[in-house]
Motif scaffolding. Structure first.
Motif, PDB file in Angstrom:
ATOM      1  N   SER A   9      37.191  25.700  49.536  1.00  0.00           N
ATOM      2  CA  SER A   9      37.293  26.473  48.306  1.00  0.00           C
ATOM      3  C   SER A   9      37.069  27.942  48.632  1.00  0.00           C
ATOM      4  O   SER A   9      36.275  28.288  49.513  1.00  0.00           O
ATOM      5  N   VAL A  10      37.754  28.809  47.906  1.00  0.00           N
ATOM      6  CA  VAL A  10      37.717  30.254  48.182  1.00  0.00           C
ATOM      7  C   VAL A  10      36.953  30.969  47.081  1.00  0.00           C
ATOM      8  O   VAL A  10      37.193  30.749  45.889  1.00  0.00           O
ATOM      9  N   CYS A  11      36.032  31.844  47.497  1.00  0.00           N
ATOM     10  CA  CYS A  11      35.280  32.668  46.554  1.00  0.00           C
ATOM     11  C   CYS A  11      35.346  34.119  47.016  1.00  0.00           C
ATOM     12  O   CYS A  11      35.089  34.417  48.186  1.00  0.00           O
ATOM     13  N   LEU A  12      35.707  35.020  46.117  1.00  0.00           N
ATOM     14  CA  LEU A  12      35.781  36.448  46.417  1.00  0.00           C
ATOM     15  C   LEU A  12      34.488  37.128  45.996  1.00  0.00           C
ATOM     16  O   LEU A  12      34.038  36.970  44.851  1.00  0.00           O
ATOM     17  N   LEU A  13      33.881  37.899  46.900  1.00  0.00           N
ATOM     18  CA  LEU A  13      32.648  38.614  46.597  1.00  0.00           C
ATOM     19  C   LEU A  13      32.850  40.112  46.806  1.00  0.00           C
ATOM     20  O   LEU A  13      33.357  40.537  47.843  1.00  0.00           O
ATOM     21  N   GLY A  14      32.446  40.894  45.823  1.00  0.00           N
ATOM     22  CA  GLY A  14      32.593  42.345  45.899  1.00  0.00           C
ATOM     23  C   GLY A  14      33.543  42.835  44.827  1.00  0.00           C
ATOM     24  O   GLY A  14      34.644  42.311  44.657  1.00  0.00           O
ATOM     25  N   ARG A  15      33.100  43.861  44.084  1.00  0.00           N
ATOM     26  CA  ARG A  15      33.896  44.364  42.962  1.00  0.00           C
ATOM     27  C   ARG A  15      35.264  44.862  43.398  1.00  0.00           C
ATOM     28  O   ARG A  15      36.271  44.604  42.747  1.00  0.00           O
ATOM     29  N   ALA A  16      35.319  45.582  44.541  1.00  0.00           N
ATOM     30  CA  ALA A  16      36.600  46.132  44.996  1.00  0.00           C
ATOM     31  C   ALA A  16      37.577  45.022  45.357  1.00  0.00           C
ATOM     32  O   ALA A  16      38.782  45.130  45.093  1.00  0.00           O
ATOM     33  N   MET A  17      37.077  43.938  45.955  1.00  0.00           N
ATOM     34  CA  MET A  17      37.935  42.822  46.332  1.00  0.00           C
ATOM     35  C   MET A  17      38.580  42.202  45.095  1.00  0.00           C
ATOM     36  O   MET A  17      39.792  41.985  45.035  1.00  0.00           O
ATOM     37  N   ARG A  18      37.752  41.924  44.098  1.00  0.00           N
ATOM     38  CA  ARG A  18      38.287  41.325  42.870  1.00  0.00           C
ATOM     39  C   ARG A  18      39.230  42.279  42.154  1.00  0.00           C
ATOM     40  O   ARG A  18      40.266  41.861  41.624  1.00  0.00           O
ATOM     41  N   ARG A  19      38.895  43.567  42.148  1.00  0.00           N
ATOM     42  CA  ARG A  19      39.728  44.552  41.449  1.00  0.00           C
ATOM     43  C   ARG A  19      41.115  44.635  42.070  1.00  0.00           C
ATOM     44  O   ARG A  19      42.124  44.711  41.351  1.00  0.00           O
ATOM     45  N   MET A  20      41.205  44.630  43.391  1.00  0.00           N
ATOM     46  CA  MET A  20      42.501  44.734  44.055  1.00  0.00           C
ATOM     47  C   MET A  20      43.367  43.499  43.791  1.00  0.00           C
ATOM     48  O   MET A  20      44.573  43.607  43.550  1.00  0.00           O
ATOM     49  N   ILE A  21      42.765  42.326  43.837  1.00  0.00           N
ATOM     50  CA  ILE A  21      43.532  41.109  43.573  1.00  0.00           C
ATOM     51  C   ILE A  21      43.999  41.084  42.114  1.00  0.00           C
ATOM     52  O   ILE A  21      45.160  40.747  41.813  1.00  0.00           O
ATOM     53  N   GLU A  22      43.114  41.466  41.207  1.00  0.00           N
ATOM     54  CA  GLU A  22      43.499  41.517  39.793  1.00  0.00           C
ATOM     55  C   GLU A  22      44.640  42.497  39.560  1.00  0.00           C
ATOM     56  O   GLU A  22      45.606  42.195  38.834  1.00  0.00           O
ATOM     57  N   ALA A  23      44.570  43.678  40.169  1.00  0.00           N
ATOM     58  CA  ALA A  23      45.639  44.671  40.008  1.00  0.00           C
ATOM     59  C   ALA A  23      46.948  44.158  40.587  1.00  0.00           C
ATOM     60  O   ALA A  23      48.032  44.404  40.026  1.00  0.00           O
ATOM     61  N   SER A  24      46.875  43.444  41.696  1.00  0.00           N
ATOM     62  CA  SER A  24      48.081  42.907  42.327  1.00  0.00           C
ATOM     63  C   SER A  24      48.751  41.877  41.423  1.00  0.00           C
ATOM     64  O   SER A  24      49.978  41.832  41.306  1.00  0.00           O
ATOM     65  N   ILE A  25      47.934  41.043  40.788  1.00  0.00           N
ATOM     66  CA  ILE A  25      48.479  40.029  39.897  1.00  0.00           C
ATOM     67  C   ILE A  25      49.025  40.676  38.623  1.00  0.00           C
ATOM     68  O   ILE A  25      50.122  40.345  38.150  1.00  0.00           O
ATOM     69  N   GLU A  26      48.277  41.640  38.077  1.00  0.00           N
ATOM     70  CA  GLU A  26      48.692  42.317  36.842  1.00  0.00           C
ATOM     71  C   GLU A  26      50.035  43.025  37.003  1.00  0.00           C
ATOM     72  O   GLU A  26      50.841  43.071  36.072  1.00  0.00           O
ATOM     73  N   THR A  27      50.291  43.596  38.162  1.00  0.00           N
ATOM     74  CA  THR A  27      51.515  44.374  38.381  1.00  0.00           C
ATOM     75  C   THR A  27      52.621  43.567  39.040  1.00  0.00           C
ATOM     76  O   THR A  27      53.685  44.103  39.340  1.00  0.00           O
ATOM     77  N   GLY A  28      52.378  42.273  39.289  1.00  0.00           N
ATOM     78  CA  GLY A  28      53.432  41.400  39.781  1.00  0.00           C
ATOM     79  C   GLY A  28      53.681  41.433  41.269  1.00  0.00           C
ATOM     80  O   GLY A  28      54.632  40.790  41.741  1.00  0.00           O
ATOM     81  N   VAL A  29      52.855  42.142  42.045  1.00  0.00           N
ATOM     82  CA  VAL A  29      53.095  42.164  43.492  1.00  0.00           C
ATOM     83  C   VAL A  29      52.498  40.933  44.178  1.00  0.00           C
ATOM     84  O   VAL A  29      52.792  40.655  45.334  1.00  0.00           O
ATOM     85  N   LEU A  30      51.668  40.173  43.440  1.00  0.00           N
ATOM     86  CA  LEU A  30      51.057  38.967  43.981  1.00  0.00           C
ATOM     87  C   LEU A  30      51.210  37.862  42.944  1.00  0.00           C
ATOM     88  O   LEU A  30      50.712  37.973  41.828  1.00  0.00           O
ATOM     89  N   THR A  31      51.920  36.816  43.305  1.00  0.00           N
ATOM     90  CA  THR A  31      52.240  35.770  42.330  1.00  0.00           C
ATOM     91  C   THR A  31      51.722  34.391  42.721  1.00  0.00           C
ATOM     92  O   THR A  31      51.703  33.491  41.892  1.00  0.00           O
ATOM     93  N   ASP A  32      51.312  34.192  43.957  1.00  0.00           N
ATOM     94  CA  ASP A  32      50.959  32.839  44.393  1.00  0.00           C
ATOM     95  C   ASP A  32      49.657  32.831  45.188  1.00  0.00           C
ATOM     96  O   ASP A  32      49.555  32.175  46.216  1.00  0.00           O
ATOM     97  N   PHE A  33      48.654  33.560  44.691  1.00  0.00           N
ATOM     98  CA  PHE A  33      47.364  33.592  45.379  1.00  0.00           C
ATOM     99  C   PHE A  33      46.644  32.270  45.119  1.00  0.00           C
ATOM    100  O   PHE A  33      46.651  31.758  43.998  1.00  0.00           O
ATOM    101  N   PRO A  34      46.018  31.680  46.154  1.00  0.00           N
ATOM    102  CA  PRO A  34      45.319  30.405  45.949  1.00  0.00           C
ATOM    103  C   PRO A  34      44.240  30.502  44.871  1.00  0.00           C
ATOM    104  O   PRO A  34      43.672  31.574  44.620  1.00  0.00           O
TER     105      PRO A  34
END
Length: 555
Positions: free
Chosen positions: A254-279
């Motif tokens: 199981s994957v857990c992201l720790l750190g505000r910057a890590m979560r923020r970058m993944i969220e921005a990637s999903i919000e803007t459509g550059v990341l669509t299939d993150f586990p």
């Protein structure tokens, strides 16, 4: 009548790696319409800038010409390119133009200052261009270690300029656009006056490797780890975070992201459509109930940042997680020069816990986001510019890149921060030198690097501090003995007596023999007392501290 000219002026990022800020201008000398490319930060260290939060480019020259500034263009969302956008927006007052992912990050930074989202305009990729004054600017996709990186195609009446931003030649970057040599050749076909080009890896002799080559090695490492698996990388390297997460998923963790910057970058990637299939990821709370051998943490702090998740795990617990013997910690990153001490401190702390530490290991678990020397040669050949202006590098990088350009038959020139180039002729020439430097964000206040504040802080750290208080009565005579408050100095000196007692005795003796000319003049008295304290400290402990003298007069 003076003719128009095309100018280039780096205010940051040329002669250093970080804090990028590049000005382009077109028009009559002194009256040029201007655009700014990138507005980034660099990070302080305790040796040279103790207590400072961030280091920003000194944009005084640009602020004095804000009525000539048309727009600010951001090439990508790394901190050294977009990190100062909130700090300097009010000073510049120009619209910010970026592609969707970068615009998302920029709006987040501006919101911290109460600046509305409309300050940032979202642009599409090439062939779309936007016009500001004499400039037409397009975002040309290029691969890097963050989504939607773009070079800028800057069309001016004097010709076309291509500003590469940070880049690598990756045909399969996993996240973001691949490098398209045919598209770049098409853009270059009308002719390119100047290629302003990334110089970071000019000394790396082998061609750069693709992000896609890392997956099998990382998966094998994760699958073989007996305990909890933890990895750190740059939060902005969304492709690497995805590679790590997918490898963990395939290994049954199981994957857990720790750190505000890590979560923020993944969220921005999903919000803007550059990341669509993150586990799928689990929350830190849910991860607590998962067996260690079935868990993968992906954390911030690859450069040893003291407040990031990696450093906090090294010091003890973080959000309930604790590293133990048998766990594995992977640095899927390269240590930026200057950050070695912080990274090694974390490694040693983990080693003391019995944690297995794995670093870059010869490229098995990390590839650079910058073009190596053969890649730079290929970029020069594709673009075939009239002249090459190296940027994004220390002086040695710029110098080597300029030599490379000349070896390939093109004009090259070294232009460090503050060097204004005239690009209007057949070869670049230095037009003038502009005073520039650094601005420190110290708490919530911006201070100049030459203001003396940090210098005084360093002096106190090196030498300690003594406060001397003396009271002078109505007849300009000392009232009682002076007293000292000491910080950062040894308690006992060579005389085996308390240092404060020795200082106060020497100060009393001085005051008892001081004349009226000294006792009636605060400046003379303060300077004399300062000399006594520094000499006493030198004799007793071999240090000359910083001294503050407080003279109180009764009237």
């Amino acid at each position: 009548m003076t003719s128009d000219r095309l100018i280039y002026l780096p205010l940051g990022g040329a002669g250093e790696i970080g804090m990028n800020a590049y000005v382009y201008g077109y028009g009559k000398p002194g009256e040029e319409r201007l655009i700014l490319v990138d507005i980034g930060v660099t990070f302080p260290d305790m040796d040279g800038t103790p207590g400072v939060d961030l280091i920003l480019p000194d944009i005084t020259w640009l602020k004095e010409r804000r009525n000539q500034l048309e727009a600010v263009f951001i090439t990508h969302a790394h901190e050294d390119h977009v990190g100062a956008v909130g700090h300097h927006y009010e000073s510049l007052g120009a619209p910010i133009i970026a592609r969707a992912f970068t615009a998302n990050i920029a709006r987040g930074k501006l919101s911290e200052y109460g600046i509305p989202d409309k300050a940032v305009r979202t642009a599409s990729a090439w062939p779309e261009q936007v016009s500001f004054g004499p400039f037409k600017v397009g975002f040309l996709p290029i691969s890097h270690s963050i989504p939607e990186s773009s070079a800028l195609v800057i069309d001016t009446p004097a010709g076309r300029v291509i500003h590469t931003g940070d880049f690598k030649l990756d045909a399969n970057p996993l996240v973001g656009e691949a490098f398209d040599p045919d598209l770049w050749a098409e853009v270059a076909r009308p002719g390119v006056r100047a290629l302003v080009c990334d110089s970071t890896n000019v000394f790396s002799p082998a061609p750069g490797r693709s992000e896609s080559t890392l997956g099998p090695n990382i998966q094998a490492l994760i699958a073989s780890a007996p305990g909890m698996m933890v990895s750190t990388t740059f939060a902005s390297n969304v492709a690497r975070v995805k590679t790590l997460a997918e490898a963990a998923d395939r290994a049954g963790r199981s994957v857990c992201l720790l750190g505000r910057a890590m979560r923020r970058m993944i969220e921005a990637s999903i919000e803007t459509g550059v990341l669509t299939d993150f586990p799928k990821v689990v929350s830190p709370e849910d991860a607590q109930s998962i067996p260690r051998e079935n868990l993968m943490l992906i954390v911030t702090g690859s450069q040893g940042e003291r407040r990031a998740a990696s450093a906090q795990l090294a010091r003890g617990k973080y959000l309930g997680f604790e590293m133990k013997e048998g766990d594995t910690f992977l640095f899927s990153s390269k240590t930026i020069p200057g950050n070695e001490k912080g990274v090694i401190r974390i490694m040693n702390a983990f080693s003391e816990k019995g944690v297995e530490i794995v670093d870059d290991n010869g490229g098995m678990y990390h590839v650079s986001g910058h073009a190596n020397r053969p890649d730079l040669e290929r970029m020069h050949q594709i673009v075939d510019p009239q002249m090459v202006i190296p940027m994004h590098g220390e002086h040695r990088h710029l110098r080597e890149h300029a030599k490379l350009a000349k070896s390939l038959g093109r004009e090259g020139i070294i232009a460090v921060n503050g060097t204004m180039l005239d690009l209007s002729g057949n070869a670049p020439t230095v037009a003038e030198y502009v005073e520039t430097g650094r601005t420190y964000l110290d708490g919530s206040t911006q201070i100049g690097a030459m203001d003396g504040i940090v210098r005084d802080r360093i002096r106190m750290a090196l030498n300690g501090h003594v406060t001397v208080t003396v009271i002078i009565d109505e007849d300009d005579e000392p009232l009682g003995d002076p007293w000292c408050d000491v910080m950062g100095l040894a308690e006992m000196g060579r005389s085996r007596a308390p240092l404060v007692d020795v200082m106060e005795e020497d100060l009393s003796q001085f005051l008892n023999r001081a004349g009226q000319a000294t006792l009636t003049d605060d400046d003379k008295l303060g300077e004399a007392l300062r000399r006594v304290v520094r000499q006493t400290a030198q004799d007793e402990i071999g240090k000359k501290p910083e001294v503050t003298v407080v003279v109180s007069r009764l009237s």
